[in-house]
Scaffold this active site. Structure first.
Site, PDB file in Angstrom:
ATOM      1  N   ILE A  91     -30.891 137.420   5.238  1.00  0.00           N
ATOM      2  CA  ILE A  91     -32.635 137.117   4.764  1.00  0.00           C
ATOM      3  C   ILE A  91     -32.444 135.400   4.567  1.00  0.00           C
ATOM      4  O   ILE A  91     -31.833 135.407   3.813  1.00  0.00           O
ATOM      5  CB  ILE A  91     -32.923 137.335   3.893  1.00  0.00           C
ATOM      6  CG1 ILE A  91     -33.118 139.384   4.148  1.00  0.00           C
ATOM      7  CG2 ILE A  91     -34.705 137.700   3.233  1.00  0.00           C
ATOM      8  CD1 ILE A  91     -33.822 139.704   5.225  1.00  0.00           C
ATOM      9  N   HIS A 108     -35.755 143.063  16.573  1.00  0.00           N
ATOM     10  CA  HIS A 108     -35.763 144.624  15.493  1.00  0.00           C
ATOM     11  C   HIS A 108     -35.713 145.352  16.769  1.00  0.00           C
ATOM     12  O   HIS A 108     -35.887 145.344  16.936  1.00  0.00           O
ATOM     13  CB  HIS A 108     -36.474 144.521  14.292  1.00  0.00           C
ATOM     14  CG  HIS A 108     -36.052 145.207  13.836  1.00  0.00           C
ATOM     15  ND1 HIS A 108     -35.145 145.330  13.574  1.00  0.00           N
ATOM     16  CD2 HIS A 108     -36.664 146.964  13.486  1.00  0.00           C
ATOM     17  CE1 HIS A 108     -35.287 146.296  12.064  1.00  0.00           C
ATOM     18  NE2 HIS A 108     -36.022 147.158  12.572  1.00  0.00           N
ATOM     19  N   ALA A 141     -40.870 136.120   4.911  1.00  0.00           N
ATOM     20  CA  ALA A 141     -39.847 136.253   3.382  1.00  0.00           C
ATOM     21  C   ALA A 141     -39.689 137.695   3.580  1.00  0.00           C
ATOM     22  O   ALA A 141     -38.568 137.995   2.680  1.00  0.00           O
ATOM     23  CB  ALA A 141     -40.394 135.415   2.461  1.00  0.00           C
ATOM     24  N   ASP A 144     -38.367 141.702   8.350  1.00  0.00           N
ATOM     25  CA  ASP A 144     -38.892 143.130   9.257  1.00  0.00           C
ATOM     26  C   ASP A 144     -40.365 142.921   8.791  1.00  0.00           C
ATOM     27  O   ASP A 144     -40.987 143.746   9.298  1.00  0.00           O
ATOM     28  CB  ASP A 144     -38.000 143.928   9.748  1.00  0.00           C
ATOM     29  CG  ASP A 144     -36.949 144.135  10.396  1.00  0.00           C
ATOM     30  OD1 ASP A 144     -36.622 142.726  10.661  1.00  0.00           O
ATOM     31  OD2 ASP A 144     -36.000 144.710  10.049  1.00  0.00           O
TER      32      ASP A 144
HETATM   33  C1  GRF Z   1     -29.657 143.010  18.193  1.00  0.00           C
HETATM   34  O1  GRF Z   1     -30.592 144.934  18.135  1.00  0.00           O
HETATM   35  C2  GRF Z   1     -30.680 143.206  16.993  1.00  0.00           C
HETATM   36  O2  GRF Z   1     -32.171 143.128  16.938  1.00  0.00           O
HETATM   37  C3  GRF Z   1     -29.429 143.860  15.538  1.00  0.00           C
HETATM   38  O3  GRF Z   1     -28.420 143.168  15.979  1.00  0.00           O
HETATM   39  C4  GRF Z   1     -27.789 143.534  17.438  1.00  0.00           C
HETATM   40  C5  GRF Z   1     -27.718 141.927  17.756  1.00  0.00           C
HETATM   41  O4  GRF Z   1     -26.943 142.349  19.170  1.00  0.00           O
HETATM   42  N1  GRF Z   1     -30.187 143.326  14.739  1.00  0.00           N
HETATM   43  P1  GRF Z   1     -25.679 140.833  19.061  1.00  0.00           P
HETATM   44  O5  GRF Z   1     -24.851 140.601  18.895  1.00  0.00           O
HETATM   45  O6  GRF Z   1     -26.907 139.983  20.301  1.00  0.00           O
HETATM   46  O7  GRF Z   1     -24.675 142.089  20.114  1.00  0.00           O
END
Ligand code: GRF
Length: 189
Positions: A91, A108, A141, A144
């Site tokens: 964050i 996400h 901030a 998600d």
């Molecule tokens: C994605 O699903 C992202 O949203 C999550 O981690 C994954 C990232 O994977 N927080 P990578 O590092 O791009 O392979």
């Protein structure tokens, strides 16, 4: 349009962006790729593609504020139009957000506002949803909580594990991120 991409892990979504740029499918410049810790495969992928990289190691800063300032300075040095968190698992503070107002994108692996946080895929599976998916949003901030720009649905299969579901979600996540960047680049023109 210039972007800086931030990663914490394997960077497979970053790789999809790199590939889309090099094939001409996405008309943006990747000014740099940064990570919050040394030794990520994401930074290696960027270096292999000849993209500038930087690491602002969270653990080598005495406090979060100092790390946040250092990250902000490192990203600003590349003068991006947008900053993309692509599996960046930290964050960021208000100082960072204020430096890139409405210009910090995040993805996400769940359909927000359901299942925010670091374990969106696991949490959706544990809840027993039959459809999950992915979200591209402007980061704020919160965890998600920012304005949603795009979403795609992915069905949950009866024998899905966290890994199999996440892999199918990531296919959609990459497509959605690239589409969103394409639309933003068209608007910026
Ligand atoms: C994605 O699903 C992202 O949203 C999550 O981690 C994954 C990232 O994977 N927080 P990578 O590092 O791009 O392979």
């Amino acid at each position: 349009m210039r972007i800086v991409v931030l990663v914490s892990g394997t960077g497979s979504n970053l790789q999809a962006v790199i590939d889309a740029v090099s094939s001409g499918a996405l008309d943006v410049g990747i000014a740099a790729v940064g990570a919050d810790r040394p030794g990520t495969y994401g930074v290696q992928r960027a270096a292999d593609a000849g993209i500038s990289t930087f690491v602002v190691d969270f653990k080598s800063h005495p406090d979060r504020a100092g790390w946040n300032d250092a990250l902000t300075t490192a990203v600003l040095a590349h003068e991006p139009d947008y900053v993309v968190s692509s599996g960046f698992m930290r964050i960021v503070g208000q100082g960072f957000l204020d430096s890139f107002p409405s210009r910090y994108l995040n993805t996400h692996p769940a359909l927000l506002p359901s299942f925010p946080g670091a374990h969106g895929v696991r949490d959706a599976l544990a809840y027993g949803v039959k459809v999950s998916g992915c979200t591209v949003m402007i980061a704020d901030a919160g965890v998600d909580t920012g304005p949603i720009l795009a979403q795609a649905a992915v069905p949950v299969l009866p024998d899905d594990t966290e890994e199999t579901l996440h892999e199918r979600i990531k296919v959609e996540e990459r497509r959605l991120l690239i589409d969103t960047l394409r639309q933003l680049a068209a608007k910026d023109r």
